[in-house]
Design a protein around this motif. Structure first.
Motif, mmCIF file in Angstrom:
data_model
loop_
_atom_site.group_PDB
_atom_site.id
_atom_site.type_symbol
_atom_site.label_atom_id
_atom_site.label_comp_id
_atom_site.label_asym_id
_atom_site.label_seq_id
_atom_site.Cartn_x
_atom_site.Cartn_y
_atom_site.Cartn_z
ATOM 1 N N GLY A 30 4.627 13.550 -3.900
ATOM 2 C CA GLY A 30 4.746 14.990 -3.740
ATOM 3 C C GLY A 30 3.802 15.786 -4.605
ATOM 4 O O GLY A 30 3.667 17.003 -4.427
ATOM 5 N N LEU A 31 3.138 15.116 -5.569
ATOM 6 C CA LEU A 31 2.300 15.831 -6.532
ATOM 7 C C LEU A 31 1.139 14.950 -6.962
ATOM 8 O O LEU A 31 1.323 13.755 -7.231
ATOM 9 C CB LEU A 31 3.135 16.222 -7.767
ATOM 10 N N VAL A 32 -0.049 15.543 -7.032
ATOM 11 C CA VAL A 32 -1.240 14.848 -7.522
ATOM 12 C C VAL A 32 -1.826 15.657 -8.672
ATOM 13 O O VAL A 32 -2.100 16.848 -8.524
ATOM 14 C CB VAL A 32 -2.291 14.687 -6.398
ATOM 15 N N LEU A 33 -1.992 15.005 -9.810
ATOM 16 C CA LEU A 33 -2.589 15.648 -10.987
ATOM 17 C C LEU A 33 -3.976 15.070 -11.197
ATOM 18 O O LEU A 33 -4.148 13.841 -11.228
ATOM 19 C CB LEU A 33 -1.723 15.400 -12.227
ATOM 20 N N HIS A 34 -4.977 15.949 -11.348
ATOM 21 C CA HIS A 34 -6.348 15.473 -11.498
ATOM 22 C C HIS A 34 -7.146 16.477 -12.313
ATOM 23 O O HIS A 34 -6.625 17.517 -12.744
ATOM 24 C CB HIS A 34 -7.003 15.238 -10.135
ATOM 25 N N ILE A 72 -6.661 16.213 0.073
ATOM 26 C CA ILE A 72 -5.343 15.851 -0.456
ATOM 27 C C ILE A 72 -4.338 16.881 0.031
ATOM 28 O O ILE A 72 -4.474 18.083 -0.234
ATOM 29 C CB ILE A 72 -5.357 15.787 -1.997
ATOM 30 N N THR A 73 -3.320 16.436 0.770
ATOM 31 C CA THR A 73 -2.352 17.356 1.360
ATOM 32 C C THR A 73 -1.193 17.681 0.434
ATOM 33 O O THR A 73 -0.490 18.669 0.642
ATOM 34 C CB THR A 73 -1.800 16.756 2.669
ATOM 35 N N GLN A 74 -0.960 16.853 -0.587
ATOM 36 C CA GLN A 74 0.148 17.097 -1.496
ATOM 37 C C GLN A 74 -0.189 18.246 -2.468
ATOM 38 O O GLN A 74 -1.350 18.642 -2.601
ATOM 39 C CB GLN A 74 0.470 15.838 -2.308
ATOM 40 N N ARG A 75 0.836 18.756 -3.105
ATOM 41 C CA ARG A 75 0.623 19.760 -4.149
ATOM 42 C C ARG A 75 -0.268 19.181 -5.235
ATOM 43 O O ARG A 75 -0.138 18.008 -5.603
ATOM 44 C CB ARG A 75 1.980 20.160 -4.735
ATOM 45 N N GLN A 76 -1.195 20.001 -5.764
ATOM 46 C CA GLN A 76 -2.153 19.532 -6.747
ATOM 47 C C GLN A 76 -2.097 20.377 -8.020
ATOM 48 O O GLN A 76 -1.828 21.581 -7.972
ATOM 49 C CB GLN A 76 -3.575 19.579 -6.176
ATOM 50 N N ILE A 77 -2.382 19.720 -9.152
ATOM 51 C CA ILE A 77 -2.445 20.405 -10.446
ATOM 52 C C ILE A 77 -3.742 20.003 -11.138
ATOM 53 O O ILE A 77 -4.034 18.800 -11.280
ATOM 54 C CB ILE A 77 -1.244 20.048 -11.346
ATOM 55 N N ASP A 78 -4.512 20.988 -11.565
ATOM 56 C CA ASP A 78 -5.709 20.763 -12.377
ATOM 57 C C ASP A 78 -5.249 20.703 -13.834
ATOM 58 O O ASP A 78 -4.934 21.730 -14.440
ATOM 59 C CB ASP A 78 -6.705 21.901 -12.164
ATOM 60 N N VAL A 79 -5.187 19.495 -14.382
ATOM 61 C CA VAL A 79 -4.598 19.302 -15.707
ATOM 62 C C VAL A 79 -5.398 20.012 -16.791
ATOM 63 O O VAL A 79 -4.828 20.655 -17.682
ATOM 64 C CB VAL A 79 -4.468 17.794 -16.010
ATOM 65 N N ARG A 80 -6.711 19.931 -16.745
ATOM 66 C CA ARG A 80 -7.518 20.598 -17.779
ATOM 67 C C ARG A 80 -7.281 22.111 -17.763
ATOM 68 O O ARG A 80 -7.222 22.744 -18.822
ATOM 69 C CB ARG A 80 -8.997 20.283 -17.582
ATOM 70 N N ALA A 81 -7.142 22.695 -16.571
ATOM 71 C CA ALA A 81 -6.881 24.132 -16.481
ATOM 72 C C ALA A 81 -5.511 24.481 -17.055
ATOM 73 O O ALA A 81 -5.353 25.492 -17.747
ATOM 74 C CB ALA A 81 -6.981 24.591 -15.027
ATOM 75 N N VAL A 82 -4.516 23.638 -16.795
ATOM 76 C CA VAL A 82 -3.171 23.882 -17.310
ATOM 77 C C VAL A 82 -3.155 23.887 -18.834
ATOM 78 O O VAL A 82 -2.479 24.702 -19.470
ATOM 79 C CB VAL A 82 -2.184 22.828 -16.762
ATOM 80 N N LEU A 83 -3.921 22.987 -19.444
ATOM 81 C CA LEU A 83 -3.925 22.889 -20.905
ATOM 82 C C LEU A 83 -4.563 24.110 -21.560
ATOM 83 O O LEU A 83 -4.389 24.313 -22.771
ATOM 84 C CB LEU A 83 -4.647 21.617 -21.347
#
Length: 484
Positions: free
Chosen positions: A141-145, A153-164
């Protein structure tokens, strides 16, 4: 099973070694009064890697925990990063997949997912498209990259560097109703995947964990450079040991042109952990100069006798070699004395592990004879047979040291990644205009072995090679493709 005698090829490491190994580990950790409350939280959580990370956060506070290309991260800094990612992840349905480089964001993601009770699969950014599609199928359900969202990629995505980089939002409460899984997938192999699921360390595994951590030689407050990828079991185990002991862990140094050589001096690194190919690169870069390291630890791929002798002559008796499999975890440890006696050995069993050598009929072979390597390990999954067939061939010497002698299942190890030759041939033969493919393993001075292929058919070999690297990944793609 008959009792072991002087000639039978079955050995184990007695648990009587556990006490001196545990004492040595305690000296490395140097427990302090504030560690007691953190230890309680670690044991209550189930001793997962996420719990070990939270243990490090509570112990370290203002002291360094991680060092990467963005600088030094203290325990307090890592805690903030974890909270930011927990807020970003929220109530994510299904499994999560992390396709991240070796930096603070990956470590914070592992801890955040574990705290939220979310199963997490680690996928190397260098994985081929075949592996990527396989891992992203099902209930993900989630891809972190790293970087912006990918349209494929059809799943929900999170840009980890941006989140930090953003302010932390409300942090979801921990909601673990079970121990979450951390799943590793080999990043360069082809054919059927070999996922390895980590949940928690139980009492049965404790002797083996102590044995491995003691051999690693990490010390509290002394930096440890982990060159092995964290998406690889060898790198992930080293990270866990560093966090547990309190050794600041250097990440990402292997991406530099000097293979981390400058980092060793700049940060006064005491322990270096990597793959044999990375060690060979480091020794080449050092050019015969002495490296101020107390311990060098390699694993997951064959280690050449030439590199063993090079380390012994320029650094000293500091080299340790681990051998293990996806299904059984770490099996043997070759300590400096073992490698001095036999540079080709992968060592003796870790505490709690038993090894035997078996012929095709199932009889246990005498020492010195080559046969299938079977392992009885506390890391086997529930429901599996007591004895795990590793797929390796090997022999035991009179001292109980194991030496490997190839594979029995048509796979090879390319730079630490397992590759199935039949699966590579199958992929090639399914490509348009390919009539027939022959795939072989060829010795390589740095990677151990590489894949070569011969192709029959009216096909553009250069284009086929490019497509193979994209689909199969760097390890499984043939280094050379030529016409039949």
């Amino acid at each position: 099973m008959p009792q072991q005698d002087a000639t039978e090829a079955q050995v184990s490491r007695s648990r009587r070694y556990l006490l001196p190994e545990a004492v040595g580990l305690l000296r490395a950790v140097r427990p302090r009064p504030r560690d007691v409350s953190a230890l309680g939280a670690l044991l209550r959580g189930g001793a997962t890697l996420a719990d070990v990370g939270l243990w490090a956060v509570r112990r370290a506070a203002g002291r360094p925990v991680l060092i990467d290309d963005d600088g030094v991260l203290t325990g307090a800094d890592l805690n903030v990063a974890v909270h930011r990612l927990m807020a970003a992840i929220g109530d994510s349905p299904g499994r999560a997949v992390a396709c991240l480089g070796d930096h603070r964001g990956l470590v914070a993601t592992i801890i955040a997912a574990g705290a939220l009770g979310i199963d997490l699969t680690l996928l190397s950014p260098r994985a081929g498209e075949q592996a990527r599609r396989r891992v992203l199928s099902g209930d993900v359900g989630l891809v972190l990259h790293d970087g912006p969202a990918r349209p494929d990629i059809t799943q929900r995505q999170i840009d980890v560097r941006a989140v930090l980089q953003r302010p932390a939002g409300p942090v979801p409460a921990a909601r673990r109703t079970r121990i979450p899984a951390l799943v590793l997938h080999s990043s360069g192999s082809s054919g059927a995947p070999h996922p390895r699921t980590e949940r928690r360390v139980g009492w049965a595994q404790l002797p083996t964990v102590v044995s491995l951590a003691a051999a690693l030689g990490a010390r509290r407050g002394e930096p440890m450079l982990v060159a092995a990828p964290l998406s690889h079991g060898h790198g992930l185990s080293a990270l866990a040991a560093g966090l547990l002991v309190g050794a600041p862990v250097l990440l990402g140094a292997s991406r530099h042109a000097d293979h981390g050589l400058a980092s060793i001096a700049a940060h006064r690194v005491g322990t270096w952990v990597g793959l044999p190919t990375q060690l060979a690169d480091l020794m080449t870069q050092a050019g015969g100069a002495h490296l101020p390291l107390r311990r060098i630890v390699v694993g997951s791929a064959p280690l050449s006798a030439m590199v063993v002798e090079q380390v012994r002559s320029t650094v000293g008796e500091v080299l340790v070699n681990y051998y293990g499999t996806t299904e059984s975890g770490t099996v043997t440890i070759a300590r400096p004395a073992d490698l001095a006696a036999d540079p080709a050995t992968v060592g003796r069993p870790a505490t709690g592990v038993t090894i035997r050598i078996q012929d095709p009929a199932g009889w246990v072979l005498p020492r010195g004879e080559t046969g299938a390597v079977l392992v009885r390990s506390p890391w086997r999954a529930a429901g599996e047979r007591p004895w795990i067939r590793t797929g390796d061939l090997g022999r035991l010497d009179a001292a109980g040291r194991l030496t490997l002698a190839g594979r029995e299942d048509g796979t090879v190890i390319v730079g630490g990644h397992r590759v199935t030759l039949a699966a590579v041939a199958d992929w090639l033969e399914r490509q348009m205009a390919v009539d027939r493919a022959e795939v072989t393993a060829v010795p390589h001075p740095r990677l151990g072995e590489v894949v070569h292929a011969r192709i029959a058919g009216d096909v553009d070999l250069h284009e086929l090679h490019t497509r193979a690297r994209t689909e199969l990944g760097d390890a499984a793609a043939p280094r050379e493709i030529r016409a039949w």
